[in-house]
Enzyme design. Structure first.
Site, mmCIF file in Angstrom:
data_model
loop_
_atom_site.group_PDB
_atom_site.id
_atom_site.type_symbol
_atom_site.label_atom_id
_atom_site.label_comp_id
_atom_site.label_asym_id
_atom_site.label_seq_id
_atom_site.Cartn_x
_atom_site.Cartn_y
_atom_site.Cartn_z
ATOM 1 N N ARG A 86 0.748 6.014 -1.579
ATOM 2 C CA ARG A 86 0.367 7.314 -0.992
ATOM 3 C C ARG A 86 0.322 7.184 0.527
ATOM 4 O O ARG A 86 0.539 6.110 1.083
ATOM 5 C CB ARG A 86 -1.007 7.760 -1.516
ATOM 6 C CG ARG A 86 -2.133 6.801 -1.167
ATOM 7 C CD ARG A 86 -3.464 7.248 -1.771
ATOM 8 N NE ARG A 86 -3.414 7.186 -3.218
ATOM 9 C CZ ARG A 86 -3.681 6.085 -3.928
ATOM 10 N NH1 ARG A 86 -4.027 4.956 -3.317
ATOM 11 N NH2 ARG A 86 -3.616 6.109 -5.235
ATOM 12 N N GLY A 87 0.034 8.281 1.208
ATOM 13 C CA GLY A 87 -0.238 8.263 2.637
ATOM 14 C C GLY A 87 0.911 7.777 3.495
ATOM 15 O O GLY A 87 2.083 8.079 3.238
ATOM 16 N N ILE A 88 0.588 7.015 4.524
ATOM 17 C CA ILE A 88 1.583 6.573 5.499
ATOM 18 C C ILE A 88 2.625 5.671 4.856
ATOM 19 O O ILE A 88 3.824 5.798 5.128
ATOM 20 C CB ILE A 88 0.881 5.866 6.674
ATOM 21 C CG1 ILE A 88 0.076 6.874 7.509
ATOM 22 C CG2 ILE A 88 1.901 5.150 7.561
ATOM 23 C CD1 ILE A 88 -0.827 6.239 8.546
ATOM 24 N N GLY A 89 2.193 4.765 3.981
ATOM 25 C CA GLY A 89 3.151 3.862 3.340
ATOM 26 C C GLY A 89 4.193 4.603 2.538
ATOM 27 O O GLY A 89 5.392 4.322 2.644
ATOM 28 N N LYS A 130 -1.894 -1.408 -5.745
ATOM 29 C CA LYS A 130 -2.790 -1.700 -6.863
ATOM 30 C C LYS A 130 -2.913 -0.554 -7.852
ATOM 31 O O LYS A 130 -3.267 -0.761 -9.006
ATOM 32 C CB LYS A 130 -4.193 -2.033 -6.325
ATOM 33 C CG LYS A 130 -4.298 -3.365 -5.610
ATOM 34 C CD LYS A 130 -5.679 -3.544 -5.008
ATOM 35 C CE LYS A 130 -6.767 -3.490 -6.073
ATOM 36 N NZ LYS A 130 -8.111 -3.664 -5.470
ATOM 37 N N GLY A 190 0.820 -1.204 0.000
ATOM 38 C CA GLY A 190 0.000 0.000 0.000
ATOM 39 C C GLY A 190 0.855 1.254 0.000
ATOM 40 O O GLY A 190 0.531 2.232 0.679
ATOM 41 N N LYS A 229 -7.903 -5.180 12.522
ATOM 42 C CA LYS A 229 -6.688 -4.484 12.959
ATOM 43 C C LYS A 229 -6.016 -5.212 14.126
ATOM 44 O O LYS A 229 -4.785 -5.314 14.169
ATOM 45 C CB LYS A 229 -7.005 -3.041 13.347
ATOM 46 C CG LYS A 229 -7.478 -2.155 12.203
ATOM 47 C CD LYS A 229 -6.549 -2.154 11.002
ATOM 48 C CE LYS A 229 -5.208 -1.492 11.272
ATOM 49 N NZ LYS A 229 -4.395 -1.346 10.032
ATOM 50 N N ASP A 274 -1.808 -6.853 -5.856
ATOM 51 C CA ASP A 274 -2.784 -6.868 -4.776
ATOM 52 C C ASP A 274 -2.227 -7.702 -3.623
ATOM 53 O O ASP A 274 -1.888 -8.876 -3.808
ATOM 54 C CB ASP A 274 -4.086 -7.486 -5.295
ATOM 55 C CG ASP A 274 -5.249 -7.365 -4.328
ATOM 56 O OD1 ASP A 274 -5.004 -7.307 -3.102
ATOM 57 O OD2 ASP A 274 -6.400 -7.348 -4.794
ATOM 58 N N TYR A 279 -14.029 -4.044 11.942
ATOM 59 C CA TYR A 279 -12.766 -3.346 11.681
ATOM 60 C C TYR A 279 -11.785 -3.608 12.811
ATOM 61 O O TYR A 279 -10.599 -3.890 12.577
ATOM 62 C CB TYR A 279 -13.019 -1.849 11.519
ATOM 63 C CG TYR A 279 -11.742 -1.042 11.342
ATOM 64 C CD1 TYR A 279 -10.917 -1.244 10.242
ATOM 65 C CD2 TYR A 279 -11.366 -0.076 12.279
ATOM 66 C CE1 TYR A 279 -9.747 -0.509 10.075
ATOM 67 C CE2 TYR A 279 -10.213 0.658 12.126
ATOM 68 C CZ TYR A 279 -9.402 0.446 11.023
ATOM 69 O OH TYR A 279 -8.234 1.172 10.871
#
Length: 284
Positions: free
Chosen positions: A18-21, A40, A15, A170, A72, A166
């Site tokens: 973008r973002g945290i990754g 993906k 992943g 997690k 994926d 959820y």
């Protein structure tokens, strides 16, 4: 943290477009790491910034070497292909970052089976598949770490009840990490979890109904990147079996002013964190 501590080390991030990754990949790249991104998003998405290819370009611009793999994390074949590509290009894998995650917080009676399956498949199955595929190569690394973006196990009934499906996914990621720390205690591989103290300004937040207000009270993904780099620079024996909160990691490293990460003076506490804003309090 010196550049030589990451120079030549290879990180595989799920992943990571973008973002945290991506932020974690950039943090390692600035210290000389090779960063392989599995995601993906091969083509631009109308509501999501960037692709795995633009993310790889950012890694290169930050000073690291990068490889983009379209795939994926739920697919055993895609994961195997990403690991093989990393080893072929860079000779091994030193760090595995389980970042890919799906979230759906509808009440149980409104949550579709499709969304339930998606969360378990990406969050739990994806973490299992990527870690398993990396393990033979991590065993050969002198500084092996598996970092999973998952929370501490908080059994407060509120978190158990507010979005059970959820939470299950997690906490499943966390339990795998803690379990592997015990299973591979003698292998020289660190297994740890990292979780944000506050909301982080990711695409998920930006696409939520109250996006403007939430973004204003969210910190930048950079805080997670800085905490991740701090953890990954530690000896494996010191970092394994731990569930870290980003602000605590940085406070322990001597950071006293968190205002540069955004979120204002009263940022929103993240899911699974029920405490007063602690070491990560923004400076007045």
């Amino acid at each position: 943290m010196t550049r030589t501590e990451f120079s030549g080390r290879t990180m595989l991030v799920s992943g990571g477009s973008r973002g945290i990754g991506l932020a974690i990949g950039l943090g390692a790249a600035r210290l000389g790491a090779n960063v392989v991104l599995l995601a993906k998003t091969a083509e631009p998405h109308p509501r999501l910034p960037g692709t795995v290819h633009t993310a790889a370009a950012e890694i290169e611009a930050a000073g690291g070497k990068s490889l983009a793999v379209v795939g994926d994390v739920r697919s055993e074949d895609d994961v195997r292909r990403a690991v093989e590509a990393a080893v072929d290009r860079f000779g091994g894998i030193d760090v595995c970052v389980n970042n890919a995650s799906a979230i759906a917080v509808e009440p149980t009676e409104r949550l579709s089976a499709k969304k339930f399956d998606l969360m378990q498949d990406i969050n739990v199955r994806g973490t299992f598949l990527l870690t398993k595929a990396c393990l033979p190569h991590l065993r050969r690394s002198a500084a092996a770490h598996v970092l999973t973006i998952a929370p501490p196990l908080n059994l407060n009934p509120y978190w158990l009840g507010v979005h059970p499906s959820y939470t299950l996914s997690k906490y499943g990621m966390t339990l795998l990490s803690l379990g592997w720390a015990a299973e591979y205690a003698d292998a020289g591989i660190a297994f740890s979890c990292l979780w944000p103290e506050t909301y982080i300004a990711t695409s998920a937040v930006a696409n939520s109904p109250d996006a403007e207000q939430l973004i204003a009270k969210s910190r930048s993904p950079q805080i997670m990147a800085d905490a991740a780099v701090e953890i990954l620079g530690r000896p494996a024996a010191e970092a394994t079996g731990q569930c870290y909160i980003d602000a605590d990691v940085l406070a322990e490293a001597g950071v006293t002013d968190f205002s540069g990460y955004g979120g204002g003076t009263d940022p929103l506490m993240d899911f699974f964190v029920d405490r007063p804003l602690g070491g990560g309090a923004a400076a007045e």
